[in-house]
Design an enzyme around this catalytic site. Structure first.
Site: not given
Ligand SMILES: *Cc1c(COP(=O)(O)O)cnc(C)c1O
Length: 460
Positions: A72, A124-125, A215, A217, A258, A452
């Protein structure tokens, strides 16, 4: 001529996929109310819905799963992840979270609330949603070149620096909570951000005393583009470029689904171990994610993630990966199909507005093209356009997106050259009959946030 860069690996385990007939697929998509997120994956032949969490782990990563320490608190796998994160990013504080949006939920409320603004090259969304959930508003500030898909230009993901400064001054610096640089710029077509632009954004943040948050990924793909296309970086290693990219920011959150090639996971990081945000990050993490030495992940997941950070930044892997999108792009060039050019890191973004000019943005041309691709060849893609953008949270009106893209997101280490040939053939066949596609879509039901994923649609 299309050139395919061979896989720097061999296949050790396979998964059978089935082929339905066109008639069966037409039934299946109708039954989802024309939302591709509603399909069962077993009814999909080539699944390009997302590159998120859909990669194939290596034998090393599968081995890591067996070594995962499930304590843990203070698990060995946690420390392996921390070491990997420090090594890759050069940051002093590394925190696991269960996925990217969890990082958003942990960090954003520390800097944003009602009346505040967050500015990004392009949100990003989920990132936009987490800004809005705090009560703040999200503003995109990408360079104009990104808005012209047919023009092949490097680093179309860049922040528009003069516009950023103007925005900060117009909004009032005290109302700006956070500057977020999305690398690569997902919604603008997986387009990279140059080192020069990261540096310039950082200088603006320093000038106004604002936090620069990445951000990130697809940080490894971004680093590969810098090495390939930015003067002065050809002889630097991906590792050195990643370190330099992160040195310009204060903190980051990253979906590890990613570029770290795991099926679930996320990481956030803060450059300075004494940064005032860290107590708040730990507190939010404990509330929403779990104790800070696991952050919503099992020990085995942290182990696979630590290994994936190194595999995802391997230059041979990145050359092959970006090469796949380039290969598909070359086939589309021959057919005169327009996409956000050059090919992005994680896939190709087809300009659906150019292919279906008869369908206006409020009838969702990119969603129409996505449905056609599924019916044609069992390929699942998604809309990155007005359908995804949704409604203005203040007026409730449909937003007109700058782009109507149908996204071909390419899972890592999953599909082969023959699959890419099928993708090109399907698009070409649809292009040849595009003028016969007359009807757009309308929404019959939608949830208030991130619509979406769940909205129901029908043909007009
Ligand atoms: C995928 C992604 C996110 C969100 O990540 P999740 O793992 O799907 O929660 C945020 N910002 C960008 C640029 C992404 O490609």
């Amino acid at each position: 001529m299309a050139n395919y860069i061979p896989e720097p690996f061999r296949i050790k385990m396979v998964e059978k996929i089935k082929m339905l007939t066109k008639e069966e697929r037409a039934e299946k998509i109708k039954a989802t109310d024309y939302n591709l997120f509603g399909l069962r994956s077993e009814d999909v032949y080539i699944d390009l819905l997302t590159d998120s969490g859909t990669g194939a782990m290596s034998s090393e990563q599968w081995g890591g799963l067996m070594r995962g320490d499930e304590a843990y608190a203070g698990s060995k796998s946690y420390y392996n992840l921390i070491e990997a994160g420090k090594e890759i990013f050069g940051y002093e504080y590394i925190q696991p979270v269960h996925q990217g949006r969890a990082g958003e939920q942990v960090i954003f409320p520390l800097y944003l609330d009602k009346g505040k603004f967050a500015i990004s090259n392009t949100f990003f969304d989920t990132t936009r949603a987490h800004v809005e959930l705090t009560g703040a508003r999200a503003i995109d500030c990408v360079i104009e070149a990104a808005k012209n898909p047919a023009v092949r230009a490097p680093f179309k993901g860049n922040m528009d620096i003069p516009k950023l400064e103007k925005l900060i001054n117009d909004l009032g610096v005290e109302n700006v909570g956070l500057i977020v640089l999305t690398i690569t710029n997902n919604s603008a077509g997986g387009q990279p951000v140059s080192m020069e632009n990261i540096r310039a954004t950082s200088e603006v943040c320093k000038k106004y005393g604002l936090i620069l948050e990445l951000d990130c990924a697809r940080f490894a793909e971004n680093a590969y583009f810098i090495k390939r296309d930015e003067p002065g970086y050809q002889n630097k290693s991906i590792h050195e470029i990643v370190r330099e990219m992160f040195s310009h920011a204060d903190m980051f959150h990253m979906s590890s689904k990613k570029d770290a090639i795991v099926n679930m996971g996320g990481v956030l990081g803060v450059k300075d171990a004494n940064h005032p945000a860290i107590p708040g990050i730990k507190a939010n993490c404990v509330s929403y994610e779990g104790f800070y030495t696991y952050g919503g992940l099992s020990g085995r997941d942290m182990e696979a993630l630590a290994i994936g950070l190194f595999e995802g930044t391997d230059e041979d892997f990145l050359r092959y990966r970006i090469g796949q999108a380039e290969y598909l792009a070359a086939l589309l060039d021959e057919a005169g199909i327009i996409y956000q050019s050059p090919a992005g890191g994680h896939g190709l973004f087809i300009d659906a507005a150019a292919m279906l000019p008869q369908i206006p943005y409020y009838e969702f041309p990119a969603q129409v093209l996505a449905i056609e691709l599924y019916k044609e060849a069992g390929i699942r893609t998604c809309d990155i356009g007005s359908f995804m953008m949704g409604n203005n949270p203040d007026t409730g009106e449909q937003i007109k997106s700058d782009f109507e893209f149908t996204r071909f997101a390419i899972p890592r280490r999953v599909y082969t050259q023959a699959h890419f040939d099928i993708m090109a053939e399907a698009l070409i066949s649809i292009k040849n009959r595009a003028h016969t596609i007359k009807r757009g879509l309308k929404i019959t039901w939608e949830p208030p946030v991130l619509r979406h994923f769940q909205a129901k649609l029908e043909y007009i």
